[in-house]
Design a protein around this motif. Structure first.
Motif, mmCIF file in Angstrom:
data_model
loop_
_atom_site.group_PDB
_atom_site.id
_atom_site.type_symbol
_atom_site.label_atom_id
_atom_site.label_comp_id
_atom_site.label_asym_id
_atom_site.label_seq_id
_atom_site.Cartn_x
_atom_site.Cartn_y
_atom_site.Cartn_z
ATOM 1 N N GLU A 258 -74.880 -20.048 33.232
ATOM 2 C CA GLU A 258 -73.559 -20.015 32.604
ATOM 3 C C GLU A 258 -73.181 -18.588 32.201
ATOM 4 O OE1 GLU A 258 -71.086 -22.594 29.232
ATOM 5 O OE2 GLU A 258 -73.259 -22.836 29.483
ATOM 6 N N LYS A 259 -71.978 -18.179 32.531
ATOM 7 C CA LYS A 259 -71.379 -16.876 32.189
ATOM 8 C C LYS A 259 -71.997 -15.691 32.932
ATOM 9 C CE LYS A 259 -70.126 -18.231 27.456
ATOM 10 N NZ LYS A 259 -70.183 -17.831 26.015
ATOM 11 N N ASN A 264 -75.362 -13.831 40.935
ATOM 12 C CA ASN A 264 -75.026 -15.250 41.040
ATOM 13 C C ASN A 264 -74.607 -15.554 42.472
ATOM 14 O OD1 ASN A 264 -73.651 -17.792 40.989
ATOM 15 N ND2 ASN A 264 -73.311 -17.554 38.794
ATOM 16 N N TYR A 305 -65.162 -17.357 34.784
ATOM 17 C CA TYR A 305 -66.564 -17.760 34.689
ATOM 18 C C TYR A 305 -67.304 -16.929 33.650
ATOM 19 C CZ TYR A 305 -71.059 -19.625 36.059
ATOM 20 O OH TYR A 305 -72.275 -20.259 36.035
ATOM 21 N N LYS A 306 -67.039 -15.639 33.645
ATOM 22 C CA LYS A 306 -67.696 -14.739 32.697
ATOM 23 C C LYS A 306 -67.376 -15.121 31.251
ATOM 24 C CE LYS A 306 -67.378 -10.467 33.900
ATOM 25 N NZ LYS A 306 -66.846 -9.092 34.108
ATOM 26 N N GLU A 307 -66.161 -15.610 31.036
ATOM 27 C CA GLU A 307 -65.724 -15.986 29.682
ATOM 28 C C GLU A 307 -66.203 -17.382 29.279
ATOM 29 O OE1 GLU A 307 -61.524 -15.595 29.955
ATOM 30 O OE2 GLU A 307 -61.570 -13.400 30.108
ATOM 31 N N GLY A 308 -66.879 -18.081 30.201
ATOM 32 C CA GLY A 308 -67.397 -19.405 29.886
ATOM 33 C C GLY A 308 -66.358 -20.508 29.958
ATOM 34 N N LYS A 309 -65.245 -20.231 30.623
ATOM 35 C CA LYS A 309 -64.165 -21.228 30.748
ATOM 36 C C LYS A 309 -64.352 -22.139 31.958
ATOM 37 C CE LYS A 309 -60.829 -18.213 28.431
ATOM 38 N NZ LYS A 309 -59.544 -17.460 28.580
ATOM 39 N N HIS A 311 -67.576 -24.327 33.769
ATOM 40 C CA HIS A 311 -68.980 -24.720 33.684
ATOM 41 C C HIS A 311 -69.651 -24.565 35.051
ATOM 42 C CE1 HIS A 311 -72.516 -27.329 33.108
ATOM 43 N NE2 HIS A 311 -72.377 -27.034 31.818
ATOM 44 N N PRO A 312 -70.937 -24.191 35.062
ATOM 45 C CA PRO A 312 -71.655 -24.058 36.341
ATOM 46 C C PRO A 312 -71.571 -25.296 37.241
ATOM 47 C CG PRO A 312 -72.967 -23.113 34.598
ATOM 48 C CD PRO A 312 -71.784 -23.757 33.935
#
Length: 353
Positions: A258-259, A264, A305-309, A311-312
């Motif tokens: 995550e993030k 990745n 994705y970096k901001e966690g908005k 989910h993986p």
């Protein structure tokens, strides 16, 4: 088409390094149709990097009005003991690769497909190879030997010394102006440039492309050739004829913290493949988690994705759907005829590093 547009197309991702920009510009100013090449050891099944990404970049170069040569390096694979050192099997794998590139969208009528085994019948080829060997020290050749996917300490037998000398001479043999190989081939591409004046030839331009990371991912700062997507690591590789079920199993097991952006592999797939095949893409997700996500660019996806908005698991689901759609034509191509026959031969073969 003006030179600036041609340079933009030639150097567009996945190109990672150009040596040199000045030489590339001069080449386009002085030659109407330069030729680029990439070479492949026939040694197993094509994957996202060697199949889809290769097709994407070839189209860039054709759009830039370049000629392109696909060099089927069967004798190189033989020297490197690929597929158990069986030259006949290696050549079947070469035929399979041609079918694979067609399946990925390469119009082979618009480029040249050449085989090392044909060059091996030409004494002028070996004269050039020996000329390179005369101008290169053993230690320099051994250092370049890592292009074989082996460490220097693994350069144990005489035939391996021929490999870098052959590859360094190849572009001069078929008059390639641009070396458009992967970053793992950098040492020998530099050798070609260094040796060119001694051969009274113009140093070729290097346009080295990025190596797609395998699904096992890469640690931060460790973006090296040993983590690239490779047929020798099946669980870390998406093959061009994988079924949706196989894609699901591999993607769901992929490294995707995550993030985390760097290293990745799923974000790499979106950067270098998905957003080259689609102008925009929707990642579906439940309304309670924000609803469907409409994406217009890779940069937008990376920031979200970096901001966690995102989910993986939602990224994985979106990646599975995108790859299933991208690979559908390749799967269909290998369902019958010569393509299916060659695929079955290569799939059954022993894949050796």
């Amino acid at each position: 088409m003006d030179i600036e547009k041609r340079i933009e197309l030639i150097t567009r991702e996945p190109i990672e390094e150009v040596i040199t920009q000045e030489d590339l510009r001069k080449l386009l100013q002085t030659k109407d149709k330069p030729w680029a090449y990439d070479g492949f050891e026939p040694s197993g099944l094509l994957h996202l990097g060697s199949g889809i990404l290769r097709a994407i970049k070839i189209q860039d170069l054709l759009d830039a009005k370049l000629g392109f040569i696909l060099w089927i390096a069967d004798w190189f694979a033989w020297i490197n003991n690929k597929m158990g050192g069986d030259l006949n099997l290696i050549q079947k794998a070469g035929e399979y690769m041609i079918e694979g590139w067609k399946a990925c969208g390469v119009d082979t009528k618009k480029l040249k497909v050449l085989w090392t085994s044909d060059a091996a019948d030409d004494k002028e080829y070996w004269k050039g190879v020996l000329e390179v060997a005369k101008q290169t020290t053993i230690q320099r050749t051994i250092r370049a030997g890592t292009i074989m996917g082996r460490e220097e300490k693994e350069m144990l037998y005489d035939a391996q010394i021929f490999y870098p000398c052959m590859q360094a001479y190849d572009p001069f043999y078929f008059n390639a102006d641009i070396l458009q190989l992967g970053m793992d081939q950098r040492k020998v591409m530099v050798l070609s440039r260094e040796i060119a004046p001694k051969l009274k030839r113009t140093p070729p331009v290097i346009c080295a492309h990025h190596l797609l990371i395998g699904l096992q991912g890469a640690e931060a700062g460790r973006m090296t050739a040993d983590v690239k997507m490779s047929k020798s690591v099946p669980k870390g590789t998406i093959y061009i004829h994988d079924s949706k079920k196989e894609i699901e199993e591999k993607i769901n097991s992929a490294f995707c913290p995550e993030k985390v952006v760097e290293g990745n592999p799923l974000l790499e797939i979106w950067r270098y493949i998905v957003f080259r095949k689609f102008d925009s893409r929707t990642i579906e997700r439940p309304q309670k988690f924000g609803g469907n996500l409409e994406l217009q660019s890779y940069g937008e996806l990376e920031n979200i994705y970096k901001e966690g908005k995102l989910h993986p698991m939602d990224l994985k689901k979106g990646t599975i759907e995108a790859l299933d759609e991208i690979l559908a034509p390749a799967r269909k191509h290998f369902e019958k005829g010569k393509a299916k026959e060659l695929y079955e031969i290569v799939k059954r073969a022993e894949i050796t590093r």
